[in-house]
Write a protein that holds these residues in place. Sequence first.
Motif, short mmCIF file in Angstrom:
data_model
loop_
_atom_site.label_atom_id
_atom_site.label_comp_id
_atom_site.label_asym_id
_atom_site.label_seq_id
_atom_site.Cartn_x
_atom_site.Cartn_y
_atom_site.Cartn_z
N PHE A 42 -5.14 4.68 4.81
CA PHE A 42 -4.18 5.14 3.80
C PHE A 42 -4.88 5.86 2.65
O PHE A 42 -4.45 6.92 2.20
N GLY A 43 -5.97 5.24 2.16
CA GLY A 43 -6.66 5.82 1.01
C GLY A 43 -7.31 7.15 1.33
O GLY A 43 -7.10 8.14 0.62
N VAL B 204 -5.30 1.57 -4.00
CA VAL B 204 -5.12 1.10 -2.63
C VAL B 204 -6.09 -0.04 -2.32
O VAL B 204 -5.73 -1.04 -1.69
N THR C 238 0.83 -1.21 0.00
CA THR C 238 0.00 0.00 0.00
C THR C 238 0.87 1.25 0.00
O THR C 238 0.63 2.19 -0.78
N VAL D 197 0.99 4.01 -3.02
CA VAL D 197 0.69 5.42 -2.75
C VAL D 197 1.88 6.30 -3.11
O VAL D 197 1.73 7.37 -3.72
N VAL E 53 -6.29 -0.03 4.70
CA VAL E 53 -6.53 0.49 3.35
C VAL E 53 -7.36 1.76 3.40
O VAL E 53 -7.08 2.74 2.69
N THR F 195 -4.70 9.89 2.30
CA THR F 195 -4.02 10.42 1.11
C THR F 195 -4.94 11.35 0.33
O THR F 195 -4.52 12.39 -0.19
#
Length: 692
Positions: free
Chosen positions: A236-237, A623, A176, A180, A233, A240
């Motif tokens: 992070f997704g 992601v 991941t 990214v 996930v 971001t």
Amino acid sequence: MSGRRSWIVALLVVLASGGFMGAIGSNSAAESSPTSVPVDAESAQVDVLLQDFPDADLSPVILVATRTDGGALSEQDLADVAAARERMNAVDRGVDPSVQDAPVIPAPDGEAAIAPVQVSTEANGAGLAELVTDLRSAATDGLPAELTLQVTGGPAFAADIADSFSGANFVLLTVTALVVALLLIATYRSPVLWLVPLLVVGFGDRVATTVGTAVSDLTGLSFDGSTSGITSVLVFGAGTNYALLLISRYREELRREADHRVALRHAVRRAGPAIVASNATVVLALLTLLLGTLPSTRSLGGLASAGLVVAAVFVLFVLPPLLSLCGRKLFWPFVPRVGDPEPTEKGVFFRVANAVGRRPGRAAVVSVVALAVCILGLIGTNVGLSQTEQFRVTAESVDGIDTLADHFPAGQSDPTIVVANTDSAQQVESAVRGTDGVVSVTQTATSETGLTELSVVLGAEPSSDGAFDAVRNVRATVGEIAGADAVVGGSDAQALDTSDAAARDRLVIIPVILLVVLLVLIALLRSLLAPIVLVATTVLSTLAALGVGSWVSQHVFGFPALGDNVPLFGFLFLVALGVDYTIFLVTRAREETPTHGTRTGIVRAVASTGAVITSAGIVLAAVFAVLGVLPLILLTQLGIVVGLGILLDTFVVRTVVIPALFTLVGPRIWWPTTLDPHSEDSHSTTREGVTP
């Protein structure tokens, strides 16, 4: 917030997070896995009643033996199987030595044999995986080459799941972060800028894991490897995405302000409300999962909502001071300068929105019809994977079940359990024996509380439709016996109860998700019509994504059906994350409308947010696709459905459908607010930003 104050807040957040991580520690997902059925399910009641029986703390693994040449087993082969079972018994299984195992049982066709080996139910997670590994090693130690042995059964299946997640979350996190990083480099085309949001979001993800552990301890919501993976996930997704939105607005403000600190304050002030609103929407949508009955559904709601709050805190309070520290040079070699062209007046997305604004009716019809065609992929979609269909990777327990089903009744490895009053046990046994789908019935134990346990072997493959029908038949049969108080449990009954609970959760939670999203949009936009239109388009694109995703899952990847939770989780993530992009777009349109009018305002909004929404959509889709590195088919399917859905939402809904509908409806879209001061008649499309 002043520069010094923002640094103080950022340092406090980081220090508090570090102290919290040190005090709480992280969770080993494999050691804490939620029960699979609601506590009030009939199969759960059976589990409680079984605690009163002798050997209640034991569960069998099944040793399955065949010849490598496919021939019949000889007497010597059966002796070798018995010897293998004895070697397994020598392993420390947490079992009293006085416990006697059933004898080796040859198959009716003579080509296979099974031997049960009792293990303690106290073993779980990594401990169970290690125990089953030791049992398999002991069984094959010194085994003749002409024999093949497989260890299967309930504990072995659970061990294979735990073992498949061993190190998987580290791989997920690594892949991941790499995905990214690559996409941020491609987005910013800067050798440095990508590193700042990645470090902030990455640290936030680790803090979110610790917060998840605390949530688990405080609420009793436990979580497994799949829940941790999905949450990572999401953090992070979404994190971001928030960073992309903030940095995009910062870049835009740098074209207007010479002082980068002033530009950053303006960016935070203007992008902050959209980030907070989108975060609140997703968090509230995730909290609706607490209305579910499945423990795994509830645990995801608690863990993921806490994780996303952490992600927003880090982006809003830790990222800005780091951006301020580096100044404009962070964007090198494409440093924004005062007076650079505005994205609202040129570029690909301006041209696309301009074209949609000229022919909104045609654009709306074509795009909506295309989405409707995608929805047709739901026709014939099956929901529910059998026990042998859970893994995307090879598992010995699954292979063992398949081997056993070739030579024995398929339910032999994991019988269904009936618990009834001892006074009615004989009557229950006779009735169950004559039930459709039942191969054999045996009374196995009696408790001091006046209950009798019956072991029921079904003819259908575990967790299949045939097994579910047989369980329903048995429940209907024993339910008609007055005074028996019989209940039906076991793995097949648990799988059926899980499937029924998942269906119930979909019916209850999905409408609540839509209501939550609608109320958030009404509060944010102070409008009634626009939120209804936006929720309707989001539902349309979500159904289209489920249609395309299910078709791809079954016809491209060859998966037999969707996992029980894929429709609910897919709908939740697509609606909540889709509304994320809606909020980014429409809050900008609301900002532009008082000056430029509704039609021109939506064009300028698409032009200014198109690049960041596209970048964010690609990052989030990629992601979610990374979920494919985890070993369960359900997670791979979720990655397929959500990944494709986010791309549909990014390139079709936000770029074409919403601008077309806003242009068609005109100023009335903001009703009852009179946001648009212009008279939007037929000649208004010639105003700034929309050319004929």
